[in-house]
Design an enzyme around this catalytic site. Sequence first.
Site, PDB file in Angstrom:
ATOM      1  N   ASP A  98       0.861  -1.175   0.000  1.00 53.90           N
ATOM      2  CA  ASP A  98       0.000   0.000   0.000  1.00 53.90           C
ATOM      3  C   ASP A  98       0.905   1.235   0.000  1.00 53.90           C
ATOM      4  O   ASP A  98       2.085   1.143   0.351  1.00 53.90           O
ATOM      5  CB  ASP A  98      -0.879  -0.036   1.256  1.00 53.90           C
ATOM      6  CG  ASP A  98      -1.677   1.236   1.445  1.00 53.90           C
ATOM      7  OD1 ASP A  98      -2.356   1.664   0.494  1.00 53.90           O
ATOM      8  OD2 ASP A  98      -1.609   1.813   2.556  1.00 53.90           O
ATOM      9  N   ASP A 100      -0.281   4.980   0.937  1.00 54.07           N
ATOM     10  CA  ASP A 100      -0.566   6.007   1.935  1.00 54.07           C
ATOM     11  C   ASP A 100      -0.354   5.488   3.354  1.00 54.07           C
ATOM     12  O   ASP A 100      -0.982   4.509   3.785  1.00 54.07           O
ATOM     13  CB  ASP A 100      -2.000   6.503   1.790  1.00 54.07           C
ATOM     14  CG  ASP A 100      -2.230   7.220   0.468  1.00 54.07           C
ATOM     15  OD1 ASP A 100      -1.240   7.438  -0.268  1.00 54.07           O
ATOM     16  OD2 ASP A 100      -3.383   7.581   0.170  1.00 54.07           O
ATOM     17  N   ALA A 206      -5.210   3.127  -3.988  1.00 56.13           N
ATOM     18  CA  ALA A 206      -6.353   3.823  -4.584  1.00 56.13           C
ATOM     19  C   ALA A 206      -5.931   5.117  -5.257  1.00 56.13           C
ATOM     20  O   ALA A 206      -6.744   5.755  -5.931  1.00 56.13           O
ATOM     21  CB  ALA A 206      -7.401   4.114  -3.506  1.00 56.13           C
ATOM     22  N   ASP A 273      -1.143  -0.392   6.189  1.00 58.12           N
ATOM     23  CA  ASP A 273      -1.366   0.240   7.494  1.00 58.12           C
ATOM     24  C   ASP A 273      -2.817   0.158   7.942  1.00 58.12           C
ATOM     25  O   ASP A 273      -3.127   0.486   9.081  1.00 58.12           O
ATOM     26  CB  ASP A 273      -0.981   1.726   7.413  1.00 58.12           C
ATOM     27  CG  ASP A 273      -1.971   2.520   6.565  1.00 58.12           C
ATOM     28  OD1 ASP A 273      -2.631   3.424   7.099  1.00 58.12           O
ATOM     29  OD2 ASP A 273      -2.098   2.226   5.365  1.00 58.12           O
TER      30      ASP A 273
END
Length: 357
Positions: A98, A100, A206, A273
């Site tokens: 991921d 962010d 995303a 996270d």
Amino acid sequence: MTRPEPQPFPDSPEEFVAWWSPSRGHLRRYLSSNALPPIDEESQEEAGLAAADEALTYLYGVDFHEFRAGARSVHGALRAAGDWSPPTDGGTRAAFFDIDNTLIHGSSLTRLAYGLYHRGYFKLRDIIPMAIKNARYQIAGKEIARDVADGREMALRLIEGLKVDDLVSLCEEIVEEHMQYKAFPGTKELGERHIEAGEQVWLVSATPVQLGQILARTFGFTGALGTVAEVKDGRFTGRLEGDILHGSGKRHAIAALADALQLDLDECTAYSDSINDVPMLSMVGTAVAVNPDKKLRRLAGENDWLVRDYRNVRKALRTWGPVGLAGATLSIAGWRARGVLRGAAGRLARAASRRHR
């Protein structure tokens, strides 16, 4: 296509033997016309989808429609990458990261929006809602699903009509000037270790796929899957293509990528996270919670997942507590203030001495 009428079954064993014995082909014709008559195209399609669902659920934990949505995301990512093509001999192992708050501190989409604002692509009032959502993200230390969806819809509206080449150039500038320096060194090192081990490293986020791919290229990773905005005549239409790569959308895209590259997900690793990424974390052999929110930290403990936390302030709070950290802050502030006052007093004394001379 209409189903043929079944042939009447013989009335007696003798008639059956007489009817069947001249050729064993009678048995095949009997089965096809009576016991197993041909099915129409709609029924065949339903049977095929059921078989595909069963196979995809067994292999990746997704159904056919979810897999197809993931395939659209992968196809869009490869198309956005231009001349680049994924490795065909990259082995069966990969790591999925991921972005962010896992690789990059904060929201990559918000940083992109700030960059677009500073370059005059939209007004301050357009970015305020996104800034509020990002502040909530930072304070809460976790993603809020509704904010994520709203943020992506807002981003699609903001880039509507923008040339793809212009967005790519802007992403390159923003990554080079700001975002690469916001990476958590520990997470970046994890990715580098996978590369050194001969494994692929994919960013899955995303955030717009163009931004994800530039980040991947900057850090020397294999590639990126991200949210794909529809393009027509070289400009963004403001509509989405495939899934928003958030939550289960990441699982769908990884399933399609794994199928295309023949990855063994049991040998793969995923890092995130957020509790929202459990669909991605739970589909691989090794799940790692990086800078986890409270719910993910708890779930990681229940499932014996690895945990890595590279957030210095949060680590300090857990180690010394808010009171201890506040006391140290005041102590340092007082020490610095005394130093400033002593320095000012010394300068005043020297100035007074010069005047008396």
